[in-house]
Design an enzyme around this catalytic site. Structure first.
Site, PDB file in Angstrom:
ATOM      1  N   THR A 141      33.830  40.103  37.032  1.00  0.00           N
ATOM      2  CA  THR A 141      32.734  40.146  37.727  1.00  0.00           C
ATOM      3  C   THR A 141      32.561  41.480  38.496  1.00  0.00           C
ATOM      4  O   THR A 141      31.182  41.983  38.377  1.00  0.00           O
ATOM      5  CB  THR A 141      32.797  39.129  39.272  1.00  0.00           C
ATOM      6  OG1 THR A 141      33.076  37.829  38.631  1.00  0.00           O
ATOM      7  CG2 THR A 141      31.544  38.962  39.697  1.00  0.00           C
TER       8      THR A 141
ATOM      9  N   ARG B 162      45.799  30.121  37.252  1.00  0.00           N
ATOM     10  CA  ARG B 162      45.303  29.920  38.494  1.00  0.00           C
ATOM     11  C   ARG B 162      46.139  30.339  39.586  1.00  0.00           C
ATOM     12  O   ARG B 162      45.626  30.604  40.709  1.00  0.00           O
ATOM     13  CB  ARG B 162      44.744  28.588  38.761  1.00  0.00           C
ATOM     14  CG  ARG B 162      43.488  27.930  37.697  1.00  0.00           C
ATOM     15  CD  ARG B 162      42.266  29.012  37.637  1.00  0.00           C
ATOM     16  NE  ARG B 162      42.846  29.799  36.276  1.00  0.00           N
ATOM     17  CZ  ARG B 162      41.956  30.745  36.044  1.00  0.00           C
ATOM     18  NH1 ARG B 162      41.006  31.091  36.756  1.00  0.00           N
ATOM     19  NH2 ARG B 162      42.110  31.585  34.776  1.00  0.00           N
TER      20      ARG B 162
END
Length: 723
Positions: A32, A607
C-alpha cells in the site's frame, strides 16, 4: 514526500518511469505504501491527479488509500480516482446509464436480493422443489457474468455440456435477468459485464477513457477475474502506464472467479514490463516467515520470492495435536487465557479455520470461559432485516420500478395487504402493462380488494410520492430520517418493543443506520461536497464482508482464512490442519486446487506477527459420526523444528465407530471415483455412482442409494467412502 522511508525495492517501484510495471509484493512487504507513494510521485512530477485511476478490492482499502494519498499530496490527492472495481464500474454506468440501457437511479442488488429474485424465477419456471439451490444458481450466474457470458451466451454454452444443472441454470439466468431489467436493477456481476459491453460497443466512450486515464494502478491483481482483466487491459491500451501490485502466493479466490493467470502472465500481456519484487517483510518474525516459505515453495505455479525480515529473534511456531474438535477449542482458549495473564489484550488473538462450521466449538469454548469474541462473516449490519427494510424504502423512492424492494416494504410495517391481494394487483399490473408502484396507485380501480387494502395502498403510494418530490432539497440524513418517521416504521418498532425483546435490538440497529448516514455525510462534507441519498445507497450497496471488519470492544477474532487476507494479529491460531479438512478435499482435489489450498495456508501463517499456533485433531465428527484424521501435509511441509513441545498422545486404536485409515471421510474418495463406483455415505448408506459431472470444486456425482434415494452431491464436500 520522503523517499528515505522506502527500502530500495519499494523506491524502484515508486520511481519507475513510463510503461507497464509488475510489483510482486509478498505478504507484509508494504504494497500500500508503494502504491500511494507512486501516485504522489506522479502528481509531484506534473501528472494531473484526475487522470490517475487506482483500483482495489474493498471499500475500506479504497478509503485508506484516499486518505494516504491526500496526506502525501495535500490539496491534490483527493482528485485521484480511487475505487473498488465495482465502485468504478458503478460510477461509469451512472454517467452513461442511457447507453448502458439502464434507468438513471438503477438499484444495485446484493446477494440476498439476487437470491430472492432467483427463487422467484425458479418458482415461475416450475423448479419449486429446488429453491434450496438458489444460492448455487446465484453462484453459477455470477461466475458466468465474471466470464462475460450474458444469458444468451450462457444458454449456448450450457447446450454443449452434459451437466443438467447447467441447462437449468441457463433457463433461470434468462428469466432472472429479465426480472432484473424489469425492476431497473443490476447485480454485482452486471456492473462489470455492462462496463465491458459499454467499452466494447461504444468506441467513442472507450477512446475517451483510454485517453483520459494516463496512469492506472491495480492493487491485489492476483484476485482479478476475467471481466476485471478485460476492463483493466482495455483502459490501459493507449498509454500503457499500468502498474499492477499483487502476490501470486496469495491468490485464494478462484471460487469467486479470480484467475491467477492474470498476474502470472502479465509480462506476456504487456511487453517491456518492469518487474520489482518486494521481499522484505515488516510484519512477522523470522521463524514464521521461514516456515511459511517452506510451505509455499511446494507450489509449482508461482513467481519465485523469499520473504525475509530484519527483526531478530521470535518465538518458535507451536504445533499441537488434540483429541477432537472440542479439545482443540478448549486448548486454544486455555492458551489465550494464559497469554492474557501475561499481559496481552484479547484483541491480539485471532482464530482461523477453513470452513464456517468449525467456528461452533470455538464459540462455545469462549462462551464457557466468559471471553468476548467477534465472529467475522456472520450476518453483516447492512444485511439485517430491519436495515434492509429501511433501505428498501429509499430504493423504491429512487427507483419506483424496484419491485423487490416494494414487495418488502408492503409488509414493513404490516399493512393488512395479503398474498391474495398482491396476486390480484400483480395480475392487474400485467394486464395493463404497469409497474408495481403504478399498480398500487391504481388500487381504487382493482376489483376484489378490501377497502382497508385499497386505503393502505393509497397511503403508501402518497407517502412515497411525497418524499420523492421533496428529495432534491433533502440531505441524505434528513431524507432517511423522514422515511423512517413518516412511513410509520419507527413507531411500529417502538410499539413492538412493548412485547418483543428483540425489537429493541432492531430499533437500536435502525437508529445506528441514521448514525451511519450522518458519518458518511460528515466525511463527504470534510472533502468539500454533499452526499445524496442515492450516493449513500450506492456506497453501502458495494460493501463486502471484509469491509465489516473493524475494531471496537476488546475481543478475540474468529474468521475463515479467506476473510483474513490483508489482516494481521500478534497471535494466530491456525486450526483444523488435517488432511481432507485443510487442505479440503485432499485426494479428491486437482493439482490446481491443492496449490490454492497451500496458498491459503500461506496466507493464514503470514497473518501472525509474533506467535503462530498450528492445531489439528486426531478425530473429528462429521454428520454425527467420528472419524480418525491424519495431520495436514502443510504441517509436514512447514518442518517446524521442535514444534511438538508437549505433544498429546494420539490414540493407538481408533474408536469402533471411526474409520482407522483416514481423515474426514470425503478425503478417502480419491480422484478415481467414476460411474459405477460403489460408495458409502454416513447418513444415506451404500450406493452406486450413476453420473459424474463438472470438475474441480464444482465436480458432482449422481448417486442411487440402496434405500431408494437418488442424490447429486458435491464431491469436494460429500462425506463419501469408496467401497
Amino acid at each position: 514526500m520522503n523517499l528515505n522511508l522506502l527500502n530500495p525495492e519499494q523506491a524502484r517501484a515508486v520511481l519507475h518511469k513510463e510503461g507497464p510495471l509488475l510489483v510482486l509484493a509478498a505478504a507484509g512487504t508494504g504494497k500500500t505504501r508503494v502504491i500511494t507513494y507512486r501516485i504522489a510521485r506522479l502528481i509531484e512530477e506534473g501528472v494531473p491527479p484526475a487522470t490517475i485511476l487506482a483500483v482495489t478490492f474493498t471499500n475500506k482499502a479504497a478509503e485508506e488509500m484516499r486518505q494516504r494519498i491526500e496526506s502525501l499530496a495535500p490539496g491534490k490527492g483527493s482528485a485521484v480516482w480511487v475505487f473498488t472495481f465495482h465502485g468504478f464500474c458503478a460510477k461509469l454506468l451512472r454517467q452513461h446509464y442511457e447507453l448502458a440501457k439502464l434507468s438513471r437511479h438503477f438499484t444495485i442488488y446484493d446477494q440476498s436480493d439476487q437470491k430472492r429474485l432467483i427463487t422467484e424465477a425458479m418458482k415461475e419456471l416450475g423448479f419449486d422443489k429446488e429453491t434450496a439451490k438458489a444460492s448455487m444458481y446465484a453462484g453459477i450466474i455470477s461466475r458466468a457474468k465474471d466470464d462475460l457470458l450474458d444469458a444468451d451466451s450462457y444458454a449456448i454454452y450450457a447446450e454443449t455440456t452434459i451437466d443438467a444443472s447447467r441447462k437449468t441454470a441457463a433457463k433461470i439466468y434468462k428469466l432472472y435477468q429479465q426480472k432484473l431489467e424489469n425492476t431497473g436493477g443490476v447485480d454485482f456481476g452486471d456492473l462489470l459485464l455492462k462496463v465491458c459491453s459499454l467499452l466494447k460497443e461504444h468506441p467513442s466512450i472507450r477512446e475517451y477513457y483510454q485517453d483520459y486515464f494516463r496512469h492506472i494502478l491495480v492493487d491485489e491483481y492476483q484476485d482479478t477475474n476475467h471481466a476485471q482483466y478485460i476492463i483493466t487491459k482495455t483502459l490501459a491500451t493507449k498509454h500503457k502506464n499500468l502498474c499492477v501490485v499483487g502476490d501470486d502466493d496469495q491468490s485464494v479466490y478462484s471460487w469467486r472467479g479470480a484467475d491467477i493467470r492474470n498476474i502470472l502472465e502479465f509480462e506476456r500481456d504487456f511487453k517491456d514490463t518492469g518487474v520489482v519484487t518486494l521481499e522484505q517483510n515488516y510484519r512477522s518474525t523470522k521463524p514464521i516467515l521461514e516456515a511459511a516459505g517452506r510451505v509455499i515453495r511446494n507450489n509449482g505455479k508461482r513467481k519465485a520470492k523469499t520473504l525475509w525480515t530484519q527483526k531478530e529473534g521470535g518465538n518458535a511456531i507451536h504445533v499441537q495435536e488434540l483429541m477432537d474438535e472440542r479439545e482443540e477449542a478448549s486448548w486454544t482458549v486455555r492458551k489465550i487465557e494464559e497469554e492474557k495473564r501475561g499481559g496481552r489484550s484479547l484483541s491480539d488473538f485471532a482464530i482461523f479455520y477453513r470452513t464456517n462450521a468449525q467456528s461452533r466449538s470455538f464459540e462455545e469454548a469462549l462462551r464457557r470461559a466468559g471471553i468476548n469474541y467477534r465472529l467475522i462473516g456472520a450476518m453483516r449490519f447492512y444485511q439485517r432485516q430491519e436495515i434492509k427494510d429501511a433501505l428498501a424504502y429509499a430504493r423504491v423512492i429512487l427507483n419506483p420500478k424496484d419491485e423487490v424492494s416494494l414487495m418488502r416494504i408492503v409488509h414493513a410495517p404490516p399493512r393488512g395487504i395479503g398474498k391474495t391481494s398482491l396476486e390480484r394487483i400483480k395480475a392487474y399490473a400485467n394486464l395493463n402493462n404497469l409497474g408495481a408502484l403504478d399498480s398500487f396507485k391504481a388500487a381504487p380501480d382493482i376489483d376484489n380488494l378490501t377497502p382497508s387494502c385499497r386505503r393502505s395502498l393509497t397511503e403508501l403510494s402518497l407517502f412515497l410520492e411525497k418524499i420523492q418530490a421533496d428529495l432534491p432539497s433533502l440531505s441524505a440524513g434528513t431524507a432517511m430520517a423522514r422515511i423512517l418517521e413518516e412511513s410509520g416504521y419507527l413507531s411500529w418498532l417502538e410499539k413492538e418493543c412493548e412485547t418483543d425483546l428483540e425489537a429493541a435490538s432492531r430499533l437500536a440497529n435502525v437508529q445506528e443506520l441514521l448514525n451511519s448516514v450522518k458519518e458518511y455525510e460528515e466525511r463527504r462534507q470534510a472533502a468539500g461536497s454533499t452526499l445524496t441519498l442515492g450516493e449513500y445507497l450506492e456506497e453501502i450497496s458495494l460493501q463486502t464482508d471484509r469491509d465489516e471488519i473493524s475494531g471496537g470492544t476488546e475481543s478475540v477474532t474468529l474468521m475463515t482464512i479467506h476473510l483474513a487476507k490483508g489482516l494481521e494479529f500478534p497471535v494466530v491460531f491456525l486450526t483444523g490442519l488435517e488432511e481432507g479438512l485443510f487442505p479440503i478435499g485432499s485426494n479428491n482435489s486437482s493439482p490446481e486446487e491443492l496449490e490454492e489450498e497451500r496458498r491459503l495456508c500461506y496466507v493464514g501463517m503470514t497473518r501472525a506477527k509474533e506467535m503462530l499456533y498450528l492445531t489439528h485433531a486426531s478425530t473429528r465428527r462429521v454428520f454425527g459420526q467420528t472419524y480418525s484424521n491424519i495431520p495436514s501435509r502443510f504441517i509436514m511441509e512447514a518442518r517446524v523444528e521442535g514444534a511438538y513441545s508437549n505433544p498429546q498422545k494420539r490414540p493407538q486404536v481408533a474408536p469402533s465407530h471411526a474409520s482407522p485409515v483416514s481423515s474426514v471421510p470425503h478425503q478417502r474418495m480419491g480422484a478415481a471415483l467414476r460411474v459405477g463406483s460403489r460408495v458409502r455415505h454416513p447418513l444415506f448408506g451404500t450406493g452406486e455412482v450413476l453420473e459424474k459431472t463438472g470438475s474441480g470444486e464444482a465436480a458432482k456425482a449422481l448417486i442411487r442409494f440402496q434405500n431408494g434415494r437418488v442424490a447429486k452431491l458435491v464431491l469436494r464436500y460429500a462425506p463419501l467412502e469408496v467401497i
